[in-house]
Every structure is written in structure tokens, then in C-alpha cells.
Design an enzyme around this catalytic site. Structure first.
Site, PDB file in Angstrom:
ATOM      1  N   GLN A 102      14.284 -32.300  19.190  1.00 49.64           N
ATOM      2  CA  GLN A 102      12.870 -31.967  19.108  1.00 49.64           C
ATOM      3  C   GLN A 102      12.008 -32.917  19.922  1.00 49.64           C
ATOM      4  OE1 GLN A 102      11.613 -33.870  14.864  1.00 49.64           O
ATOM      5  NE2 GLN A 102      13.255 -32.338  14.762  1.00 49.64           N
ATOM      6  N   HIS A 104       7.479 -34.041  20.216  1.00 51.05           N
ATOM      7  CA  HIS A 104       6.136 -33.874  19.668  1.00 51.05           C
ATOM      8  C   HIS A 104       5.094 -33.961  20.781  1.00 51.05           C
ATOM      9  CE1 HIS A 104       8.180 -34.406  15.906  1.00 51.05           C
ATOM     10  NE2 HIS A 104       8.446 -35.676  16.135  1.00 51.05           N
ATOM     11  N   GLU A 121       5.696 -41.734  16.873  1.00 53.67           N
ATOM     12  CA  GLU A 121       6.301 -42.231  15.641  1.00 53.67           C
ATOM     13  C   GLU A 121       7.296 -43.348  15.927  1.00 53.67           C
ATOM     14  OE1 GLU A 121       7.901 -38.536  14.255  1.00 53.67           O
ATOM     15  OE2 GLU A 121       9.781 -38.754  15.352  1.00 53.67           O
ATOM     16  N   HIS A 179      14.131 -36.352  20.970  1.00 57.20           N
ATOM     17  CA  HIS A 179      14.827 -37.185  19.990  1.00 57.20           C
ATOM     18  C   HIS A 179      15.452 -36.330  18.887  1.00 57.20           C
ATOM     19  CE1 HIS A 179      10.715 -36.638  18.387  1.00 57.20           C
ATOM     20  NE2 HIS A 179      11.313 -36.599  17.199  1.00 57.20           N
ATOM     21  N   ARG A 199      10.809 -27.693  17.943  1.00 58.14           N
ATOM     22  CA  ARG A 199      12.269 -27.678  17.952  1.00 58.14           C
ATOM     23  C   ARG A 199      12.754 -27.121  19.284  1.00 58.14           C
ATOM     24  NH1 ARG A 199      11.870 -24.834  12.880  1.00 58.14           N
ATOM     25  NH2 ARG A 199      11.723 -26.305  11.150  1.00 58.14           N
TER      26      ARG A 199
END
Length: 347
Positions: A102, A104, A121, A179, A199
Site C-alpha cells: 500500500q 498513502h 507515519e 510499504h 491498496r
């Protein structure tokens, strides 16, 4: 105005197809065969807001309390920058099986496509079974065309950087970095307050509902950063009885400390709330300005309001390991950096 205190929260567990069985015992809850993959420890995301479990505001949702005292809880600078919203989401994650590959989006794309914050993150590995690994970044430069081709034929993992992991390892994942957490890993995650995930590849498996899980390969292609790093793992000095900075990003500052004696934390100068995740060993937090004490148990987290972020951490059973996350609002000028360095070394 009620007197501020460190907030504890009701369990907020999420069942997912790749989840394991370690989070409930880790949090002192009855064991279950249910595949719990995530514990949303401190969340302001509208679909899963944290509920306070202690003190005068017990039973209230976190967002409603922040609305009543935004500056005192978030910090003046954080309140102004994020318009009264908590900008972080922290989780414990237990992966029995591999998560999807996936990525972001950054703030600009997430706002344009979804009206939400982007999602950078970091991961702190708490436990890792022998042979555990994860994916973070590309190992070699690929083109958007090759990306589309490899997603279509199921070979996308062949071009990802594959990292064996152990307890204490840290990875920073800025928006755009491909990641996946893989099976056998229990970790703490600090991220921007966003639930946007694209995804790319999910091994053709079915979700909890028995249906194929949705993929977002076209959006992912727009979000992906194809840049290749020499090293994706974050190096830091794992020294006991100090607060060690492990992440210094535009979105959050994260520090870890393992202590075996009472430890003073005066973080008022950061003008930010502090989220503390208890990784190992119960401890007591004593707020100096109010005299308030709370017990923070292993596997649990607390939000300390910015106005009272001067406190002592007292291990209750030998030692404790804490992960702290907050927004660093300190001066970034040369003079500010000198002051910042002296403060970090003193902590």
C-alpha cells in the site's frame, strides 16, 4: 473549566483479515480467536473516535473535550495550525499475516481527492517473530509503466525493499512511500490523523466479509514516490534512562525511553499535547502542576494536555519503556536549534 488531567481511553479494537491474537492480552483483555489487527489508541478520526475512560470526562469522546478546551489540550500553536483538530493518530498493530502492499497520499492529494489530511507515519517494532520482515520503499528505480505491469502480473513485491526486523527497529514512511507490514510483527504506529490508504496488491485474498478487498491501483500510481533510498531503516542510539529522539519530521516528533527510576519530563516548551504509549512495564505519571496521578499500563496509551505537560514518569515494576509522540513547535532558527540540542541532551 474542569481541571485538566492525562486522558486514558476505552479499548478501540479493529478486526481485520490479517490480524492476530496478541493485542487483547497485551492490553490486559480476555484472549480471543478474533483476528484483531489494530488497537486505535488515541484517535480523533470521525469513524473511530477515542472514548475517555478516566476522570471527570469519563465516557465522553475525545473530540468533544478538545472542542471545549482546544488551546489547553492541543497547545496554542497546534490549535492554530490544525484549526482545533488533533493531528495525530496512534495505534498498536498485530500482523499475523502480511498486510496489503500500500501507499498513502500527501496532504495536497488527500485534500484534493478526499477532503482529508495526508498520511505520513512511522513504525516502532515491539516484537518480531524469528524471520519476520516488512517492505518499505523500492529497492531499485522503476517506471510508472513497470509499476502497472507488475501489479497486473502479481510481481510487485519483487521490486520492493525487503527488511528483516527485530524489536526496537524504527521505520519512517513519508506519504508516497510504498510499504507493507508482514506477518509475525507487533508494532506501535504514529501517523497523521487520516484513514486514507491505497491498496496496491492484496495477494488475491478475501476480506472478513468473504469478498475481495478493494484495490486502488490508479490512485496509488498518482501517490507513489519512486525515489530509492540507500537505507530505509532509521538509526538511533538506544540508550537507557534518556528520552531518545527517533523521528523528527514535519508532522510529528517521536521519542522512546527505557527507564528504571523516576524520570522528569518537562515538555511545556513544545506547546503541544503529548501522547505516551506504554510499550513495556506499567508506570505512574505524576503531573507536577495539579498533583494528579494516573497509572499507565503496558499496552495502553495516554494523552497529556499541552497545558500540563510537566510530569514525572515512575516505573512501577523495575523498568518501563515509553514511546512519546507530539508536535514540535520549537524555533527552527540556528539559535533555536542550539537550544533544542541542549534540551534534548538534558532530557
Amino acid at each position: 473549566m474542569k481541571t485538566l488531567y492525562p486522558f486514558l481511553f476505552e479499548p478501540n479494537l479493529h478486526t481485520v483479515v490479517w490480524g492476530g491474537t496478541r493485542l487483547r492480552p497485551y492490553k490486559g483483555l480476555a484472549a480471543s480467536d478474533e483476528p484483531v489487527g489494530e488497537s486505535w489508541e488515541v484517535s480523533a478520526v470521525p469513524t473511530s473516535i477515542s472514548i475517555i475512560s478516566n476522570g471527570p470526562w469519563k465516557g465522553r469522546d475525545l473530540n468533544s473535550i478538545i472542542d471545549e478546551q482546544p488551546e489547553a489540550i492541543l497547545g496554542k500553536a497546534v490549535n492554530e495550525k490544525y484549526k482545533g483538530k488533533l493531528p495525530l493518530l496512534v495505534k498498536f498493530i498485530d500482523a499475523r499475516h502480511d498486510l496489503s502492499i500500500q501507499v498513502h497520499p500527501n496532504d495536497e492529494m488527500a485534500m484534493r481527492e478526499h477532503g482529508k489530511m495526508g498520511k505520513s507515519e512511522m513504525w516502532y517494532i515491539i516484537k518480531a517473530d524469528e524471520g519476520s520482515h516488512l517492505y518499505a520503499g523500492f529497492k531499485d528505480r522503476i517506471t510508472p509503466y513497470e509499476y502497472q505491469h507488475r501489479v497486473a502480473n502479481g510481481t510487485i513485491t519483487d521490486v520492493l525493499a525487503d527488511h528483516p526486523v527485530k524489536a526496537g527497529d524504527v521505520f519512517y514512511l513519508p506519504a508516497g512511500r510504498v510499504h507493507a507490514i508482514c506477518g509475525g510483527i507487533l508494532l506501535a504506529e504514529v501517523q497523521q490523523s487520516s484513514d486514507v490508504t491505497y491498496r496496491i496488491y492484496d495477494y488475491k485474498r478475501l476480506g472478513i466479509d468473504g469478498k475481495p478487498r478493494e484495490l486502488h491501483t490508479e490512485l496509488a500510481a498518482k501517490a507513489l514516490d519512486y525515489h530509492v533510498e540507500k537505507n530505509y531503516r532509521t538509526a538511533y542510539a538506544d540508550t537507557s534512562d534518556r528520552a531518545i529522539q527517533i523521528i523528527d519530521s514535519p508532522y510529528f516528533d517521536v521519542r522512546v525511553m527505557e527507564i528504571s527510576a523516576p524520570f522528569h519530563r518537562n515538555l511545556l516548551k513544545y506547546d503541544s499535547f503529548i501522547i505516551s504509549m506504554c510499550i513495556e512495564g506499567d508506570c505512574l505519571l505524576h503531573i507536577r502542576s495539579t498533583g494528579e496521578d494516573i497509572t499507565l499500563k503496558e499496552g495502553h496509551s495516554t494523552l497529556v494536555p499541552a497545558a500540563i505537560a510537566d510530569y514525572d514518569v515512575v516505573p512501577l515494576y523495575g523498568k518501563t519503556r515509553i514511546l512519546d509522540a507530539f508536535i514540535d513547535n520549537m524555533d527552527r532558527s540556528l539559535a533555536g536549534k542550539v537550544t533544542r540540542f541542549l534540551h534534548i541532551t538534558a532530557q
